[in-house]
Design an enzyme around this catalytic site. Structure first.
Site, PDB file in Angstrom:
ATOM      1  N   ASP A 141     -24.159  10.408 -30.009  1.00 13.30           N
ATOM      2  CA  ASP A 141     -24.064  10.490 -31.356  1.00 13.30           C
ATOM      3  C   ASP A 141     -24.615  11.834 -31.537  1.00 13.30           C
ATOM      4  O   ASP A 141     -25.677  12.328 -31.418  1.00 13.30           O
ATOM      5  CB  ASP A 141     -25.289   9.577 -32.086  1.00 13.30           C
ATOM      6  CG  ASP A 141     -25.013   9.746 -33.620  1.00 13.30           C
ATOM      7  OD1 ASP A 141     -24.936  10.775 -34.287  1.00 13.30           O
ATOM      8  OD2 ASP A 141     -25.010   8.689 -34.349  1.00 13.30           O
ATOM      9  N   GLU A 167     -19.844   7.979 -40.768  1.00 19.11           N
ATOM     10  CA  GLU A 167     -21.060   7.605 -41.470  1.00 19.11           C
ATOM     11  C   GLU A 167     -21.267   8.182 -42.794  1.00 19.11           C
ATOM     12  O   GLU A 167     -21.803   8.007 -43.477  1.00 19.11           O
ATOM     13  CB  GLU A 167     -22.143   7.375 -40.574  1.00 19.11           C
ATOM     14  CG  GLU A 167     -22.834   8.621 -40.251  1.00 19.11           C
ATOM     15  CD  GLU A 167     -23.918   8.319 -39.139  1.00 19.11           C
ATOM     16  OE1 GLU A 167     -23.700   7.855 -37.849  1.00 19.11           O
ATOM     17  OE2 GLU A 167     -25.017   8.577 -39.280  1.00 19.11           O
ATOM     18  N   ASP A 214     -20.900   3.593 -43.697  1.00 14.80           N
ATOM     19  CA  ASP A 214     -22.172   2.987 -44.024  1.00 14.80           C
ATOM     20  C   ASP A 214     -21.893   2.464 -45.370  1.00 14.80           C
ATOM     21  O   ASP A 214     -21.817   3.048 -46.205  1.00 14.80           O
ATOM     22  CB  ASP A 214     -23.435   4.236 -43.975  1.00 14.80           C
ATOM     23  CG  ASP A 214     -24.643   3.545 -44.152  1.00 14.80           C
ATOM     24  OD1 ASP A 214     -25.554   3.632 -43.521  1.00 14.80           O
ATOM     25  OD2 ASP A 214     -24.914   2.771 -45.284  1.00 14.80           O
ATOM     26  N   HIS A 232     -21.919   2.063 -39.840  1.00 18.54           N
ATOM     27  CA  HIS A 232     -23.083   2.644 -39.376  1.00 18.54           C
ATOM     28  C   HIS A 232     -24.276   1.342 -39.667  1.00 18.54           C
ATOM     29  O   HIS A 232     -24.325   0.907 -40.306  1.00 18.54           O
ATOM     30  CB  HIS A 232     -23.287   3.811 -40.315  1.00 18.54           C
ATOM     31  CG  HIS A 232     -24.866   4.520 -40.001  1.00 18.54           C
ATOM     32  ND1 HIS A 232     -25.615   4.767 -41.098  1.00 18.54           N
ATOM     33  CD2 HIS A 232     -25.162   5.099 -38.963  1.00 18.54           C
ATOM     34  CE1 HIS A 232     -26.444   5.561 -40.586  1.00 18.54           C
ATOM     35  NE2 HIS A 232     -26.343   5.519 -39.019  1.00 18.54           N
ATOM     36  N   GLU A 260     -23.376  -2.103 -34.784  1.00 27.38           N
ATOM     37  CA  GLU A 260     -24.657  -1.500 -34.307  1.00 27.38           C
ATOM     38  C   GLU A 260     -25.893  -1.822 -34.844  1.00 27.38           C
ATOM     39  O   GLU A 260     -26.158  -2.159 -35.869  1.00 27.38           O
ATOM     40  CB  GLU A 260     -24.337   0.049 -35.044  1.00 27.38           C
ATOM     41  CG  GLU A 260     -25.463   0.959 -34.778  1.00 27.38           C
ATOM     42  CD  GLU A 260     -25.397   2.354 -35.296  1.00 27.38           C
ATOM     43  OE1 GLU A 260     -24.656   2.613 -36.274  1.00 27.38           O
ATOM     44  OE2 GLU A 260     -26.148   3.178 -35.011  1.00 27.38           O
ATOM     45  N   GLU A 289     -19.387  10.635 -31.000  1.00 28.85           N
ATOM     46  CA  GLU A 289     -19.434  10.335 -32.287  1.00 28.85           C
ATOM     47  C   GLU A 289     -20.186  11.434 -33.413  1.00 28.85           C
ATOM     48  O   GLU A 289     -20.950  12.275 -32.865  1.00 28.85           O
ATOM     49  CB  GLU A 289     -20.651   9.241 -32.375  1.00 28.85           C
ATOM     50  CG  GLU A 289     -20.957   8.841 -34.018  1.00 28.85           C
ATOM     51  CD  GLU A 289     -21.670   7.438 -33.964  1.00 28.85           C
ATOM     52  OE1 GLU A 289     -21.484   6.586 -32.982  1.00 28.85           O
ATOM     53  OE2 GLU A 289     -22.492   7.415 -34.813  1.00 28.85           O
TER      54      GLU A 289
HETATM   55  C1  LIG Z   1     -29.167   8.993 -33.981  1.00 30.44           C
HETATM   56  C2  LIG Z   1     -28.398   9.585 -35.159  1.00 30.44           C
HETATM   57  O1  LIG Z   1     -29.132  11.086 -35.151  1.00 30.44           O
HETATM   58  C3  LIG Z   1     -28.830   9.188 -36.380  1.00 30.44           C
HETATM   59  O2  LIG Z   1     -30.125   8.901 -36.706  1.00 30.44           O
HETATM   60  C4  LIG Z   1     -28.259   7.860 -36.748  1.00 30.44           C
HETATM   61  O3  LIG Z   1     -28.643   7.212 -37.744  1.00 30.44           O
HETATM   62  C5  LIG Z   1     -26.718   7.653 -36.707  1.00 30.44           C
HETATM   63  O4  LIG Z   1     -26.218   8.823 -36.589  1.00 30.44           O
HETATM   64  C6  LIG Z   1     -26.146   6.361 -36.425  1.00 30.44           C
HETATM   65  O5  LIG Z   1     -25.059   6.419 -35.874  1.00 30.44           O
HETATM   66  O6  LIG Z   1     -26.818   5.560 -36.002  1.00 30.44           O
HETATM   67 MG   LIG Z   2     -24.093   8.311 -35.966  1.00 30.33          MG
END
Ligand SMILES: C[C@H](O)[C@H](O)[C@@H](O)[C@@H](O)C(=O)O
Ligand SMILES: [Mg+2]
Length: 395
Positions: free
Chosen positions: A215, A269, A292, A319, A339, A241
């Site tokens: 990510d 997201e 999200d 997300h 996720e 990602e």
């Molecule tokens: C891990 C990532 O930096 C974010 O904190 C997370 O919220 C997000 O991008 C994810 O895809 O879960």
């Molecule tokens: Mg992410």
């Protein structure tokens, strides 16, 4: 049968833990430990996302009360500024109306704010209202939201875990682990090597068949992302990602052409509404979109986004947003897995994402949640009224 009309909309801000990176997290949490970001080009903002204000808005709780006293609610981000938008602008489109008119309500919320909204905070606030409305409808009809969305298409949800310890996620039964990328372009070749080395280490710990993803939280440019993707290919990176800015649709299209065959490009997201996702889809920016539900416009909009993706043969893997995405994912053929954001600081244990705000939040056991665990009215969770809820504005 007509539902009781909406009596009042209220918006609260909550400070303190619970939720993910945009909510407050304590010191030493993996989610704030030198994660690559677009701000990492400034050394003073490299170590902690909280240092540049990732958590400045805090949590938003929206409550919608019907005339019979039934209350629907939702938790997302947006904090005090979102409270202002909900109370002073959006509430007028709900009060006195039938909750079942969610399409018209969404349309009025979106088009009345379009001149200062369209994405970001305003659509975040609209999402919170929309989720609270679906929760209210479910409670009034005594049906879970997933019934209202067409019913479950499978018996269980299967999860990958996001966090710094995919090796532990594997032991906990998840199908994959998504690591945060730690080093961005400003940390040069040495940083790139460290990123690849971490993946190689996790591959060695997890074995060949476990999904591993990176990510990148919008931190890279196309060139760096392309080089990272190729260097990580040897270690079986399943997807890269949110590698670049969400506004750079052209860059995503280029990255998708550049990555090694078989590697997936995912993003979305920080994208919002059917119009934003239409850009991602029509420009062939990615393989999986990741809206999200608390930011993209809520469930009402996610249904439209998902239909656009489905028609193009693309997957929608929202997300991580706990029950708010689970009720959606379980009803869609093109959302085959979900996720789970590991909010344990380690992260070495499965803990609820929205603790202490939510009570009764289901969590994966052996990487899965039975669809029947979602069979409660609305989103099936309760608001913890013992936490301090502050209502900064009224109308
Ligand atoms: C891990 C990532 O930096 C974010 O904190 C997370 O919220 C997000 O991008 C994810 O895809 O879960
Ligand atoms: Mg992410």
């Amino acid at each position: 049968m007509p539902l009781p009309k909406i009596k009042e909309v209220r918006a609260f801000v909550v400070r303190g833990g619970g939720g993910a990176d945009y909510h407050d997290q304590g010191a030493g949490h993996w989610i704030d430990d030198h994660i690559a970001t677009p701000m990492a080009k400034y050394p003073e903002y490299r170590q902690s996302r909280q240092s540049f204000g990732i958590n400045v808005l805090g949590t938003l709780v929206v409550e919608i009360e019907a005339e019979d006293g039934t209350i629907g609610f939702a938790v997302t981000t947006g904090g005090e500024p979102a409270c202002y938008i909900v109370e002073k602008h959006l509430a007028r489109f709900l009060e006195g109306r039938d909750p079942a008119e969610y399409e018209k309500i969404w349309d009025q919320m979106y088009f009345s704010t379009q001149y200062y909204g369209r994405k970001g905070l305003v659509v975040n606030a609209i999402s919170g209202v929309d989720l609270a409305l679906w929760d209210l409808i479910g409670r009034l009809r005594q049906e879970p939201v997933h019934h209202l969305l067409g019913g479950a298409v499978r018996d269980e949800l299967q999860f990958y875990a996001t966090g710094a310890r995919p090796d532990i996620a594997k032991q906990l039964g998840f199908i994959g682990g998504k690591l945060p990328l730690h080093h961005g372009p400003a940390e040069g070749e040495e940083g790139l090597k460290k990123n690849v080395a971490l993946l190689a280490d996790m591959r060695a710990r997890c074995g060949d068949d476990f999904w591993l993803m990176y990510d990148c939280w919008m931190a890279l440019d196309v060139n760096y992302a392309t080089r990272l993707a190729h260097a990580c290919h040897a270690h079986g990176l399943k997807w890269i990602e949110e590698a670049i800015s969400p506004d750079d649709y052209w860059g995503y299209a280029e990255l998708k052409r550049n990555v090694p065959a078989g590697m997936l490009v995912t993003t979305g997201e920080h994208e919002a509404t059917r119009w934003g996702f239409r850009m991602l889809l029509e420009m062939d920016c990615c393989d999986i979109i990741q809206p999200d539900v608390g930011w993209c416009g809520g469930v009402t909009e996610l249904l439209k986004i998902s239909a656009l993706a489905d028609a193009r043969g693309k997957l929608v893997v929202p997300h991580g947003s706990s029950v708010y995405s689970y009720h959606f994912v379980v009803t869609r053929h093109n959302s085959p897995f979900a996720e789970f954001l590991m909010m344990h600081p380690g992260p070495t244990e499965v803990v609820p994402m929205f603790a202490p705000q939510l009570l009764g939040e289901p969590v994966p056991v052996n990487g899965r949640i039975r669809a029947s665990a979602l069979d409660k009215p609305g989103f099936g969770v309760e608001l913890n009224r013992e936490i301090p809820l502050h209502r900064p504005y009224t109308h």
